[in-house]
Design a protein around this motif. Sequence first.
Motif, PDB file in Angstrom:
ATOM      1  N   THR A   1       2.414   9.052  -6.211  1.00 34.79           N
ATOM      2  CA  THR A   1       2.646  10.483  -5.979  1.00 34.79           C
ATOM      3  C   THR A   1       3.903  10.946  -6.694  1.00 34.79           C
ATOM      4  O   THR A   1       3.957  12.059  -7.198  1.00 34.79           O
ATOM      5  N   GLU A   2       4.880  10.049  -6.757  1.00 34.67           N
ATOM      6  CA  GLU A   2       6.084  10.439  -7.482  1.00 34.67           C
ATOM      7  C   GLU A   2       5.816  10.567  -8.971  1.00 34.67           C
ATOM      8  O   GLU A   2       6.503  11.312  -9.671  1.00 34.67           O
TER       9      GLU A   2
ATOM     10  N   ARG B   1       0.810  -1.224   0.000  1.00 31.47           N
ATOM     11  CA  ARG B   1       0.000   0.000   0.000  1.00 31.47           C
ATOM     12  C   ARG B   1       0.837   1.265   0.000  1.00 31.47           C
ATOM     13  O   ARG B   1       0.656   2.151  -0.850  1.00 31.47           O
ATOM     14  N   THR B   2       1.750   1.343   0.968  1.00 32.27           N
ATOM     15  CA  THR B   2       2.522   2.592   1.035  1.00 32.27           C
ATOM     16  C   THR B   2       3.421   2.740  -0.168  1.00 32.27           C
ATOM     17  O   THR B   2       3.637   3.844  -0.668  1.00 32.27           O
ATOM     18  N   LYS B   3       3.906   1.596  -0.645  1.00 31.14           N
ATOM     19  CA  LYS B   3       4.778   1.660  -1.823  1.00 31.14           C
ATOM     20  C   LYS B   3       3.996   2.186  -3.015  1.00 31.14           C
ATOM     21  O   LYS B   3       4.491   3.025  -3.784  1.00 31.14           O
TER      22      LYS B   3
ATOM     23  N   SER C   1       1.364   4.075  -2.995  1.00 29.12           N
ATOM     24  CA  SER C   1       1.001   5.497  -2.888  1.00 29.12           C
ATOM     25  C   SER C   1       2.212   6.392  -3.141  1.00 29.12           C
ATOM     26  O   SER C   1       2.081   7.448  -3.770  1.00 29.12           O
ATOM     27  N   THR C   2       3.367   5.972  -2.664  1.00 29.03           N
ATOM     28  CA  THR C   2       4.531   6.806  -2.964  1.00 29.03           C
ATOM     29  C   THR C   2       4.862   6.763  -4.446  1.00 29.03           C
ATOM     30  O   THR C   2       5.220   7.780  -5.048  1.00 29.03           O
TER      31      THR C   2
END
Lengths: 377, 117
Positions: free
Chosen positions: B103-104, B95-97, B99-100
């Motif tokens: 966003t990148e 998940r966090t991967k 989203s980053t």
Amino acid sequence: MASEEPLFDPSLKKRSKKKQVAFSEDPLGADADPTTPAPIIDDTTTNGDAVDLGPKTVHEQMKQNGVGAGADEDVLEPKESKEEDDFKAMFGDLKKKKKKKEIPLDLGDDASGTSTPTTTAPAAALATDDLDFSDLKKKKKSSKKKGAAFDLEAFEKELNQSKAKESTLAGDEDEDVVPTGEHLDDIDEAELGDDIFDRGEAPAGVDTGSEPWLGSDRDYTYPELLSRFYGSLHASNPSLLTSSGKRYTIAPPSIHREGNKKSIFANISDICKRMHRQPEHVIQYLFAELGTTGSVDGSGRLVIRGRFQQKQIENVLRRYIVEYVTCKTCKSPDTLLTKENRIFFMACESCGSRRSVNAVKTGFQAQVGKRSRNRVG
Amino acid sequence: MSVQNLNTFDPFADEADPRGNPRGNSQDVGSQQDYIHIRIQQRNGRKTLTTLQGLPKEYDAKKLLKAFKKEFACNGTLVEDEAMGQVIQLQGDQRTKISTFLTEEGIPRTTIKLHGF
């Protein structure tokens, strides 16, 4: 997480400090919806999770320090007296009287602060006319008579240097003193200036008189005015400091494991009661967020399929509270959730605002486990 | 002669189709957001599954999936769901991967919604 934080920062900047802390505390930091002004809730921290969030608004600072704000100003003051000089120098060019002003300034610097020359003038006035020195109009008269009081003035100056500190009545009087020596016409100009300053000081006079700008003709800075505003606000409403301090707390969810694959959320009815929400709504949200299913057992406990820890449930609950419990306007948790025409509305009990909230939506559910089991169920 | 009242007016004319299939569009009317949802599901044991739903049409899900798989070193698949449209499914908790990554790549963070615990 740590690697992510710089990424979040730009968007977080607008939010309050507290919020940032709350999110960094949140392992899922990224999930926080930046569009919603997240309230500050430490719902679950009864078990000692509490994080010291530090002061953020002036309001809270005042709350923290009590009357301490005044002390801060005192601390600031020496610095400001230095600034005063700068300010005077800065404004000197703008106003007519400037030239005269600079002269007394030099004197002031020589003799332990600007106050010395200023005090001489009123003192001289006192000596000659027995006039009240705060009354500036009369002073004009006195300054006209200065010719007579000239030697007196010199004497007084020495006297005052020894006395050193009286209240800093700014450079207004300085102008009176110096020009009197030179031209009487200048006095009129100085007088005009005095009137302006008079008006400027008037509001300060209304207040406690502790304002740091009182002694100077510089502009007020925003923080000063802000703290002044909160000072008067709390002076007139003492209840603000005490009543708004309470935190919204909720008992931490108690999660137990049943067997290998199920978790039991024991105190959900208790928590729902505390939040004034229907357990069905909360359960629906929990299942949608966790992507699982479950059921309520006979004693009102929630059985969730899958292994979950207390911390994880806590996070979900926290997000639920942000989205469905706290008022977006005033951040009060005192809200009611009602359903009208298939749309949920959240009405705030304390500020009266009303807004629609998104229905709980279960997203895509991937096929997990055996398909054959699904077909039977 | 033009009478404004008699003109036909399509109230949804400026409504963009969020993900290309008409059903998804009609479902989404009323919910004002077209968020990108990132969800997690538990499987057996410590295994998990991450799903990415609601990807804007202008992104090629297939290529994105390929990039994800390479970047996160996991397997994944593209699922066609009747209601939700194309859903990217990845193995493990990404998940966090995700989203980053998104966003990148220039997707505003406000449109990404992270779900789960």
